[in-house]
Design a protein around this motif. Sequence first.
Motif, PDB file in Angstrom:
ATOM      1  N   LYS A  56       0.963  -1.290   0.045  1.00 10.39           N
ATOM      2  CA  LYS A  56      -0.090  -0.102  -0.032  1.00 10.39           C
ATOM      3  C   LYS A  56       0.603   1.273   0.063  1.00 10.39           C
ATOM      4  O   LYS A  56       0.860   2.128  -0.861  1.00 10.39           O
ATOM      5  N   VAL A  57       1.781   1.394   0.727  1.00 10.91           N
ATOM      6  CA  VAL A  57       2.728   2.470   0.958  1.00 10.91           C
ATOM      7  C   VAL A  57       3.384   2.763  -0.337  1.00 10.91           C
ATOM      8  O   VAL A  57       3.449   3.966  -0.760  1.00 10.91           O
ATOM      9  N   MET A  58       3.758   1.755  -0.884  1.00 12.16           N
ATOM     10  CA  MET A  58       4.643   1.976  -2.548  1.00 12.16           C
ATOM     11  C   MET A  58       3.561   2.016  -3.421  1.00 12.16           C
ATOM     12  O   MET A  58       4.176   2.177  -4.588  1.00 12.16           O
ATOM     13  N   GLY A  59       2.467   2.246  -3.351  1.00 11.12           N
ATOM     14  CA  GLY A  59       1.575   2.473  -4.477  1.00 11.12           C
ATOM     15  C   GLY A  59       0.840   1.257  -5.111  1.00 11.12           C
ATOM     16  O   GLY A  59       0.283   1.509  -6.048  1.00 11.12           O
ATOM     17  N   GLY A  60       1.136   0.165  -4.484  1.00 10.96           N
ATOM     18  CA  GLY A  60       0.373  -0.999  -5.098  1.00 10.96           C
ATOM     19  C   GLY A  60      -0.905  -1.245  -4.642  1.00 10.96           C
ATOM     20  O   GLY A  60      -1.385  -0.685  -3.535  1.00 10.96           O
ATOM     21  N   SER A  61      -1.638  -2.040  -5.256  1.00  7.38           N
ATOM     22  CA  SER A  61      -3.163  -2.303  -4.831  1.00  7.38           C
ATOM     23  C   SER A  61      -3.344  -3.843  -4.720  1.00  7.38           C
ATOM     24  O   SER A  61      -3.026  -4.596  -3.958  1.00  7.38           O
ATOM     25  N   HIS A  62      -3.889  -4.017  -5.888  1.00  2.00           N
ATOM     26  CA  HIS A  62      -4.739  -5.452  -6.140  1.00  2.00           C
ATOM     27  C   HIS A  62      -3.220  -6.420  -6.147  1.00  2.00           C
ATOM     28  O   HIS A  62      -2.224  -6.367  -6.786  1.00  2.00           O
ATOM     29  N   THR A  63      -3.456  -7.285  -5.278  1.00  2.00           N
ATOM     30  CA  THR A  63      -2.737  -8.523  -5.444  1.00  2.00           C
ATOM     31  C   THR A  63      -3.094  -9.992  -5.677  1.00  2.00           C
ATOM     32  O   THR A  63      -4.004 -10.217  -5.116  1.00  2.00           O
ATOM     33  N   GLU A  64      -2.449 -10.706  -6.509  1.00  2.00           N
ATOM     34  CA  GLU A  64      -3.070 -11.759  -6.910  1.00  2.00           C
ATOM     35  C   GLU A  64      -1.897 -12.986  -6.690  1.00  2.00           C
ATOM     36  O   GLU A  64      -0.841 -12.673  -6.885  1.00  2.00           O
ATOM     37  N   VAL A  65      -2.318 -14.081  -6.205  1.00  2.00           N
ATOM     38  CA  VAL A  65      -1.301 -15.246  -6.067  1.00  2.00           C
ATOM     39  C   VAL A  65      -1.566 -16.252  -7.025  1.00  2.00           C
ATOM     40  O   VAL A  65      -2.802 -16.701  -6.969  1.00  2.00           O
TER      41      VAL A  65
END
Length: 237
Positions: free
Chosen positions: A189-198
């Motif tokens: 979140k802090v780095m500007g990422g959002s959606h995470t998929e595995v």
Amino acid sequence: MFQDEMKKAAEAYGLHLREVQLQQFTRYYELLIAWNEKMNLTAITEAHEVAVKHMVDSLTAYDKTLFHKGVSVIDVGTGAGFPGLPLKIFCPEIRLTLMDSLNKRVKFLQTVVDELGLTGVECVHARAEEGARNQKYREQFDIAVSRAVARLPILCEYCLPFIKKGGHFLALKGRAYAEEAEEAKKAIKVMGGSHTEVREVHLPDLEDKRAIIIVTKTMPTPKAYPRKAGTPAKNPL
């Protein structure tokens, strides 16, 4: 013979390699083994193991929806060239930057690139924290990949600053992937990422669990990040 092992391993994973690609993988293996006698590049040297645990493992990051012609990819902390070089051999139309903190390894990488006749590859000697502050590289890439460098919260701080808004970070992870994905939520979140998929992956003849963690970047990384060299590892977000 390495070429046979590589062909078998790739087919077992469901990938077809052209003759020229098999030759390139074989030459890469020969250079890896030769240089490994002078410097520490890999503990794995047996042909079958290198084919599965280095080459095919690197190719598990391949996703045809992301790796299209002209896409820019940075491999952060590439070491002996994994996963970047196998991805480039398999998908020659990508533009690749290989970044590593050890100059000796960068010289090895440049030798492999030259010997294999690969074009559109830049080998860069830099720590991730410094490279991501250089305007030439900051937020310039569609995709960042990284394998066996650090736990995911630390890796997000190393890699996400290189990625453009709308781009993706692909982390190749071992058995603790679910726990690492949970641990990294704040850093993402802090780095500007959002959606995470595995995406779980299974290598031929191996029982161990592995996965590709795909983070989509939706906001620019704040100017304060990455913090100065050594800080992300000592004090993860």
